[in-house]
Motif scaffolding. Sequence first.
Motif, mmCIF file in Angstrom:
data_model
loop_
_atom_site.group_PDB
_atom_site.id
_atom_site.type_symbol
_atom_site.label_atom_id
_atom_site.label_comp_id
_atom_site.label_asym_id
_atom_site.label_seq_id
_atom_site.Cartn_x
_atom_site.Cartn_y
_atom_site.Cartn_z
ATOM 1 N N ALA B 630 0.921 -1.249 -0.049
ATOM 2 C CA ALA B 630 0.003 -0.267 0.039
ATOM 3 C C ALA B 630 0.835 1.250 0.077
ATOM 4 C CB ALA B 630 -0.872 0.153 1.222
ATOM 5 N N PHE B 631 1.801 1.189 0.741
ATOM 6 C CA PHE B 631 2.829 2.322 0.845
ATOM 7 C C PHE B 631 3.522 2.333 -0.573
ATOM 8 C CE2 PHE B 631 7.210 3.349 1.345
ATOM 9 C CZ PHE B 631 7.198 4.943 1.917
ATOM 10 N N ALA B 632 3.823 1.453 -1.136
ATOM 11 C CA ALA B 632 4.550 1.554 -2.460
ATOM 12 C C ALA B 632 3.349 2.173 -3.383
ATOM 13 C CB ALA B 632 5.045 0.342 -2.741
ATOM 14 N N SER B 633 2.233 1.482 -3.577
ATOM 15 C CA SER B 633 1.273 2.307 -4.166
ATOM 16 C C SER B 633 1.047 3.610 -4.127
ATOM 17 C CB SER B 633 0.145 1.448 -4.299
ATOM 18 O OG SER B 633 -0.024 0.146 -4.189
ATOM 19 N N ASN B 634 1.029 3.819 -2.699
ATOM 20 C CA ASN B 634 0.424 5.548 -2.725
ATOM 21 C C ASN B 634 1.776 6.175 -3.068
ATOM 22 O OD1 ASN B 634 -1.863 5.294 -1.663
ATOM 23 N ND2 ASN B 634 -1.316 5.214 0.385
ATOM 24 N N THR B 635 3.021 5.719 -3.063
ATOM 25 C CA THR B 635 4.252 6.498 -3.092
ATOM 26 C C THR B 635 4.079 6.511 -4.946
ATOM 27 O OG1 THR B 635 5.073 5.406 -1.328
ATOM 28 C CG2 THR B 635 6.490 6.797 -2.678
ATOM 29 N N ILE B 636 4.172 5.695 -5.463
ATOM 30 C CA ILE B 636 4.174 5.874 -6.782
ATOM 31 C C ILE B 636 2.748 6.607 -7.417
ATOM 32 C CG2 ILE B 636 3.808 4.373 -8.996
ATOM 33 C CD1 ILE B 636 4.707 2.044 -7.454
ATOM 34 N N GLY B 637 1.632 6.401 -6.837
ATOM 35 C CA GLY B 637 0.529 7.307 -7.354
ATOM 36 C C GLY B 637 0.833 8.607 -6.830
ATOM 37 N N TRP B 638 1.394 8.927 -5.784
ATOM 38 C CA TRP B 638 1.783 10.345 -5.576
ATOM 39 C C TRP B 638 2.662 10.841 -6.522
ATOM 40 C CZ3 TRP B 638 6.111 12.816 -3.768
ATOM 41 C CH2 TRP B 638 6.087 14.189 -3.279
ATOM 42 N N LEU B 639 3.500 10.211 -6.860
ATOM 43 C CA LEU B 639 4.658 10.711 -7.859
ATOM 44 C C LEU B 639 3.840 11.035 -9.190
ATOM 45 C CD1 LEU B 639 7.770 8.385 -7.120
ATOM 46 C CD2 LEU B 639 7.346 10.996 -7.040
ATOM 47 N N SER B 640 3.047 9.799 -9.684
ATOM 48 C CA SER B 640 2.454 10.265 -10.870
ATOM 49 C C SER B 640 1.316 11.296 -10.952
ATOM 50 C CB SER B 640 1.998 8.920 -11.490
ATOM 51 O OG SER B 640 1.043 8.383 -10.492
ATOM 52 N N LYS B 641 0.847 11.332 -9.843
ATOM 53 C CA LYS B 641 -0.263 12.389 -9.632
ATOM 54 C C LYS B 641 0.331 13.957 -9.769
ATOM 55 C CE LYS B 641 -2.118 14.326 -6.158
ATOM 56 N NZ LYS B 641 -2.776 14.653 -4.989
ATOM 57 N N ASN B 642 1.393 13.599 -8.940
ATOM 58 C CA ASN B 642 2.206 15.097 -8.899
ATOM 59 C C ASN B 642 2.780 15.604 -10.346
ATOM 60 O OD1 ASN B 642 1.450 15.270 -6.313
ATOM 61 N ND2 ASN B 642 3.284 16.215 -5.601
ATOM 62 N N ILE B 643 2.852 14.697 -11.365
ATOM 63 C CA ILE B 643 3.301 15.167 -12.733
ATOM 64 C C ILE B 643 2.145 16.181 -12.973
ATOM 65 C CG2 ILE B 643 3.653 14.517 -14.953
ATOM 66 C CD1 ILE B 643 4.522 11.806 -13.981
ATOM 67 N N GLN B 644 0.802 15.975 -12.850
ATOM 68 C CA GLN B 644 -0.148 16.785 -12.882
ATOM 69 C C GLN B 644 -0.247 17.969 -12.168
ATOM 70 O OE1 GLN B 644 -1.433 13.586 -14.187
ATOM 71 N NE2 GLN B 644 -1.951 14.367 -16.273
ATOM 72 N N SER B 645 0.194 19.097 -12.433
ATOM 73 C CA SER B 645 0.131 20.328 -11.707
ATOM 74 C C SER B 645 -1.012 21.071 -12.155
ATOM 75 C CB SER B 645 1.274 20.688 -11.821
ATOM 76 O OG SER B 645 1.497 21.278 -12.944
ATOM 77 N N GLY B 646 -1.627 20.858 -13.440
ATOM 78 C CA GLY B 646 -2.658 21.778 -13.576
ATOM 79 C C GLY B 646 -2.360 22.779 -14.552
ATOM 80 N N LYS B 647 -0.900 22.685 -14.886
ATOM 81 C CA LYS B 647 -0.539 23.961 -15.520
ATOM 82 C C LYS B 647 0.018 23.367 -17.007
ATOM 83 C CE LYS B 647 1.518 27.503 -12.631
ATOM 84 N NZ LYS B 647 2.417 27.313 -11.454
ATOM 85 N N ALA B 648 -0.729 23.967 -18.080
ATOM 86 C CA ALA B 648 -0.554 23.289 -19.641
ATOM 87 C C ALA B 648 0.913 23.458 -19.792
ATOM 88 C CB ALA B 648 -1.364 24.198 -20.388
ATOM 89 N N GLN B 649 1.639 24.313 -19.795
ATOM 90 C CA GLN B 649 3.010 24.501 -20.031
ATOM 91 C C GLN B 649 3.809 23.162 -19.285
ATOM 92 O OE1 GLN B 649 1.360 26.914 -18.814
ATOM 93 N NE2 GLN B 649 2.363 28.763 -19.180
ATOM 94 N N THR B 650 3.699 23.085 -18.121
ATOM 95 C CA THR B 650 4.305 21.845 -17.456
ATOM 96 C C THR B 650 3.721 20.624 -18.047
ATOM 97 O OG1 THR B 650 3.105 22.833 -15.741
ATOM 98 C CG2 THR B 650 5.115 22.164 -15.162
ATOM 99 N N HIS B 651 2.519 20.364 -18.290
ATOM 100 C CA HIS B 651 2.208 19.193 -18.996
ATOM 101 C C HIS B 651 2.940 18.709 -20.488
ATOM 102 C CE1 HIS B 651 -2.302 19.257 -17.416
ATOM 103 N NE2 HIS B 651 -1.318 19.077 -16.534
ATOM 104 N N ILE B 652 2.958 19.906 -21.273
ATOM 105 C CA ILE B 652 3.404 19.644 -22.348
ATOM 106 C C ILE B 652 5.008 19.335 -22.086
ATOM 107 C CG2 ILE B 652 4.265 20.679 -24.559
ATOM 108 C CD1 ILE B 652 1.545 22.374 -24.153
ATOM 109 N N ALA B 653 5.574 20.219 -21.151
ATOM 110 C CA ALA B 653 6.889 19.775 -20.846
ATOM 111 C C ALA B 653 7.257 18.438 -20.231
ATOM 112 C CB ALA B 653 7.491 20.715 -19.624
ATOM 113 N N TRP B 654 6.351 17.859 -19.316
ATOM 114 C CA TRP B 654 6.555 16.385 -19.058
ATOM 115 C C TRP B 654 6.273 15.600 -20.097
ATOM 116 C CZ3 TRP B 654 8.595 14.605 -14.859
ATOM 117 C CH2 TRP B 654 8.745 15.272 -13.855
ATOM 118 N N ALA B 655 5.379 15.517 -21.078
ATOM 119 C CA ALA B 655 5.217 15.000 -22.200
ATOM 120 C C ALA B 655 6.336 14.857 -22.982
ATOM 121 C CB ALA B 655 3.952 15.095 -22.928
ATOM 122 N N GLY B 656 6.615 16.022 -23.174
ATOM 123 C CA GLY B 656 8.208 16.183 -24.115
ATOM 124 C C GLY B 656 9.270 15.360 -23.481
ATOM 125 N N LEU B 657 9.366 15.633 -22.283
ATOM 126 C CA LEU B 657 10.278 14.776 -21.654
ATOM 127 C C LEU B 657 10.121 13.329 -21.852
ATOM 128 C CD1 LEU B 657 12.862 15.808 -19.659
ATOM 129 C CD2 LEU B 657 11.332 14.960 -17.949
#
Lengths: 482, 668
Positions: B630-657
């Motif tokens: 559960a801890f591992a799931s939460n951590t992975i989830g937290w990481l992947s969730k935090n990629i989403q910050s709600g800013k379009a530029q960051t989104h695109i930057a992450w995808a580009g990365l």
Amino acid sequence: MEYASQLNNQLQNTIALLSGYWPEFIIVIGLVVTLIIDLIFFNKEKNSNWWIGFVNLVFLILAFTKQVDVYSYFSNLGEFMKLVLLFAGVLFIVFSLTQTHQTKKAGEYYIIFNGLLIGALLIAKSTNLLVIYLGIEMMSISAYVLSAFSFNKNSAEASLKYLLFGAVSSAFMLFGMSLLYGFTQTLNINDFELLHTVKVIGDLPIKLAVFMTMFGFLFKIAATPMHIWSPDVYEATPTFVVAAFSVIPKLAVFVLLFNIADKFLVFPEVELLLQFTAILSLTIGNFAALWQKNAKRMLAYSSIAHTGFLLIAFFANMQSFVFYGLVYLIMNFAVFGLVKVVEQKFSITDIEQYIGLGKKIPLIGVLFVVALISLTGLPPTAGFTAKILVFSGIWEKYLTNHNPVYLSLFVFGLFNTVVSLFYYLKIPYFMFIKKSNEVILNEHKSSTVLTYLIGSLVFVLILCFFLPNSLMDMIYSINFAQ
Amino acid sequence: MNQEVTILTLTSSTQLSLVVLFLPLLSFVIMNLWSKNRKLGSYVSSGLFFVNFIIAVFLFITIWNGEPEHSRWLWFEIGSGIQFTSGVWLNNLTVLLLVLVTLVSFMVHLFSLEYMKDDKAYNRYFSFLGLFTFSMLGIVLSDNLLLMFVFWELVGFSSYLLIGFWFHKETAAKASKKAFIVNRIGDLGFLVGLMILWSNYNTLDLTTLISSAEITDPSLTLATLCLFGGVIGKSAQFPLQVWLPDAMEGPTPVSALIHAATMVAAGVFLLARITPFIPIDALHVIALIGAITAFMGGVAALRQFDIKKILAFSTISQLGYMVMGVGASAYDAAIFHLITHAFFKACLFLSAGAIIHSLHKFSHDNDANFDAQDIRLMGGLRRSMPFTFWVFIVSSMALVGVPLFSGFLSKEAILIASLSMTKGWQVIVPILGFGSVLITAFYVMRMLLIIFFGENRLSNIINTSYPSFSKVSLLMKIPLTLLAFSSLFILFSPNPFDGSHSWIINGLSNQLPIEHHSVVPAISVMLVLLGMGLAYAKFKPSSKYIQQIHSEPDYKNLWQSLSFNNWHLDAIYDAVIIRQAIRIADGIKMIEEKLINRFINYFAIFNVILAKILGLFDRYIVDGLVHFSAFASNTIGWLSKNIQSGKAQTHIAWAGLGILMIIIWLIL
């Protein structure tokens, strides 16, 4: 004279082939007619224009019946999936018709949706890069506009994000496509001789071009790493539009992947990219869904995870893909419909607010449970049958080629099914089990027709578990050899 | 052993008969869907039943004395080659019953339109009638015993619904349960009979059985007697007749439908269907049971004070006659009596219903609380309900078997047939048969005298003036008139004194017509006169008995008690079966409590101890793993969730990365 008769023959052939495009023609005609009706008869300020949707529905059903003829003639995967797409289109319009008093700017709403549908149909059929590009753009642009149809701040923002993100991925794809054209001198994928050109240019540039094209496709199916747009968009977009988003473009692009597989997947790296994407989408989709508080956002992540499952099915075999795709369509429409019902009744979309709703609206609660169990893939629902088919297919593939990647697809798929149980069952948990502190919610009327529609979809889900034969027979009527 | 099943295609007649079968079901569906509009729905369903009757008559004209038509198709297949068929078999017997059932159902519908007018569950009532008629028609049309059994059970179920229609009354609920359970006991016999037949002949198809069954086969005796078990249940024969009197708790038109023309007739119909392959020994048993039932039912009717109870026991008695007729190898006479009985008994029930309806209305309007079915409180109704009186008289005369009425013809036919049984103990059959004639005449006369003649006795109980009852409405009059007319001789035979040449008997039997006796009618007419005379002597309006009848107790001596309580059968069953069953159940409960529960308790304690140990293991080792995942799931989830910050530029930057990383992997 001889030339003239040859030309004549060619023309005759072309016209004969055109009859296969009747469904698309009918939708275009429907689009134009709807547009004209809207322009002439409707005042922009008025919202409740149910019959404009009805006119559109008639055209769609006409197209659907025509597509049945076309399918019985060609009976290949593309034509079958077009049938499925048209069915999804009919479902979407029927769903929307139950909400006419809320659908703003109904004329545009249906017209733009038709655009999206035409794009999807073109993609499912074509192997010409230009047509594919046009189809994808048509679908995307319609989708950008549709996602703004809640007409509020969030919705506009999501639409803009979607547009920006889409434009970037489009750019990648177009760049890849133009490189491919440059290498092969043709736009028709069937004429590609990629392996042949390797000798001339070396394989890296070609692989790069294929990769870039692929990114455009991955964007449309919301697969990692091109998935980032979907949660924001899903959350802010009208719920039925989301249901359509999560099904129609996805299935269309998957058919495209099948159509181009023998040309593009000659490179092991491309195959690996897709397999890697499948595993990533599954993992990221499922794990991120665990954290979500908003039902629509959670379903967005779940739909990313399902892209992963569809990719596994893509690698397993066509039959299991078609089965999974169909079941996915039905359960997605059912679940989003249910979210919409709750949203309409109590104006809530947060899962925690669902507390104690099971007692207030038991029928909706039960339907929710069945649909979510189906999404998880547990018996007695069609979701289970679909997953069984996919997993047994991929396991057989592994047994024949002993490729460890297939094994990891299998293992990750199973593992993620377990993870998905946690977040799917959150909704029934809140609805039925968790004790509520009697939060008083304002109850509004919701469409009973919609509830019955969803009920029948859920019934189909259960039916397909107990009697999968009719569905399987339908799928086996497809000529997979092409 | 597998025999190839021949499929017989549908003909226009069999198709029509399917229409007849399914129209009542349609009425059932309509009445359920159309539950809002009371009036319209019931009229539509009555209309459907009229159409049904017309089609049945048409079928009758086509089939009667013509070629029988048979359609059969594959029903289902078990394993490979074990095939079950289902189908429709139209012969003289079928179409006759078809007309009877549809006609009486239609009459009952018409009557109920008025009778049930004020009932809350009006629509439920009509929908149940539809279901019931559907099941009954299914029995009539089936060409094989298995399909018949299915409909047989459906009849049982829908009669349960109808008898318990006023389920809020405890007695009604109990009566419906009793009818259902007693019928199941008989049906067990039916089921065993089916199994024996199947294992011997590999078919349950009636035509095949008739042509292939060896009449000397001893197992056939057993099989047919088992099937007769089903008849005993459904047609209320001794010893299972106890359910029928209680079933009077249903609405009176339902009693008319169930106890005159349909449900109880199903048993006799089944016997008539299988009669070609009933061995002679079995026939003797059947005749004996029938005779006993006829006699017992008649005796029980002697001392009843509830108008519907009298009719119920007389039904049992008449059913005994029919079964006796089949047992005396005269199924044609039995069916003849079934038909005539259906008409006059339906008429009796419906006119009793009219009386009850009026009295009930009177008690309701005057706030007087009395039992509307108790004949001790009636008397003198001849003047206040003249129409009902005449109708009742006509049908009663048919019941008694007075010449010029239909019952005379059919009863004579059965009695003549019974005279063929004179060897040894069999002689008891005609004796009981003739004895019942006397008894019937007696109790019918008693009922007539008490209900219709003399002075009205209601004023003895409550303080009202002589009641003026509401008129019988037209909707009730039509069925009553038609049914009373059908109780006359002319419909059945041109000669009022000779039933053996009636068209029904001629159409049904393929043997020589029964020889006409002049002695039998003479004896039975004398018995009738004797019975009526005795009754008149005792119950004439001026007699002392009648003067005191309003305060007459239920019974005063042993014989009266025997009759009133239907030979104490209920008490006997209670003592012999029910109490023993409860005792056994108590014993088993004891064993359960003392022995099994104790064992389970110890086992549970052992389990708890084991669980404690496992719990420790779970907490420290398994939970550790789960918490980690559960801890591992939460951590992975937290990481992947935090990629989403709600800013379009960051989104695109992450995808580009992401894309960049993949391309780098490709190049490397």
